[in-house]
Design an enzyme around this catalytic site. Sequence first.
Site, PDB file in Angstrom:
ATOM      1  CB  SER A 168     -31.101  -8.140 -10.947  1.00  0.00           C
ATOM      2  OG  SER A 168     -31.657  -8.939 -11.979  1.00  0.00           O
ATOM      3  CD  GLU A 222     -15.181 -15.335 -15.398  1.00  0.00           C
ATOM      4  OE1 GLU A 222     -14.005 -15.043 -15.055  1.00  0.00           O
ATOM      5  OE2 GLU A 222     -16.141 -15.319 -14.612  1.00  0.00           O
ATOM      6  CE  LYS A 248     -23.454 -10.153 -13.826  1.00  0.00           C
ATOM      7  NZ  LYS A 248     -24.852 -10.264 -14.313  1.00  0.00           N
TER       8      LYS A 248
END
Length: 398
Positions: free
Chosen positions: A381, A114, A92
């Site tokens: 990931s 959020e 991310k």
Amino acid sequence: MSYLKDFPNPEGYFGEFGGAFLPPELEPHFAEINHAYRTLARSGDFLNELRYIRKHYQGRPTPVYYAHNLSRSVGAHIYLKREDLNHSGAHKLNHCMGEALLAKHMGKRKLIAETGAGQHGVALATAAAYFGMECEIHMGEIDIAKEAPNVTRMKLMGAQVVPVSFGGRSLKEAVDSAFQSYLSQADEALFAIGSVVGPHPFPLMVRNFQSVVGIEAREQYLEMSGGELPDHVVACIGGGSNAMGMFAGFIEDAQVQLNGVEPLGRGTKLGEHSATMTYGKPGMIHGFKCMLLADAEGNPAPVHSIASGLDYPGVGPEHSYLKTTERVAYHAINDDAALDAFYQLSRTEGIIPALESAHAVAWAMKHGRENPGTTILANLSGRGDKDIDYVAREFGHG
Ligand SMILES: *Cc1c(COP(=O)(O)O)cnc(C)c1O
């Protein structure tokens, strides 16, 4: 590289999916974001700064690793792209750094988002700290109670965590709350979306920021294999950013089969899974068109996965499109198989994967067993530190 240039079209469509369905007061702000991104993506200074950050702060390139023990036990060749070794422990940060750099060049001083389980919030708080920006993260009260370590991480890095106490007090309400707050300060803040979802240009920008994963992995794999490409590339799909980043590196290689893995949760009934591609149909969520899991009234349905980063009733518009063209095959892996892969990878390789990433590993193991000798490159990931207490408490040590 014509596919990546041709998609999306200038209005942000991948076939019938994508677009930007915005309240009128936000339209000028999204036009500004779009214009800034188009300009900066071609600027040498912007790209050089991003390159510098990736190398010296994030620790890129992350390695590709041949999982020799897992491969032996499965009977196929499984390689892992180690995004778990990217700073902050997951992919991310790749797009959060890009979005924060964009915000800086646009003269913004604040990032708003959020977060559900807190992963996006942590990555964005990291980026905000790096750039000396303010960071406001909206999070449902239920999630705040469940994900205490991530709340602590965000606060330690200087982010303001805004508890959301209305409705179901979870991700959906956090999105509404963050959007509301952004509306009142859009001149000085950037709303930083956490995956290849949301209104145009976010699916395009986030894919391009994440494409570093696939571009690196392709080069690394070629070097390790003496010039061969893998038979299969596989990644898990929540919104679809780690998968799109990985696929971007291989999409022009017709001989490489691309595979996206969705969570089948604990069953096939609505509410038991989050397998949007398998059970959804075209619909609209959060300002864009995509495949959607909807209830009888057409509203986004409740979803479940053992991996909280995967439980989203929509999915990126580009994945929705790539399913219709069949360039990518979409599969579903249930909680039990993901959990088994979590234990197997930990035990055989000493790598504890995020429960999200374990879905991709589970598919690689299953496909490898059914197709001995095949070569599979899986995107790992993120790391599983965030999941160990939950797994050990609920299921033991494997
Ligand atoms: C958030 C997250 C995901 C799911 O997000 P995508 O946008 O689908 O990539 C997958 N893996 C990890 C480790 C995550 O934190």
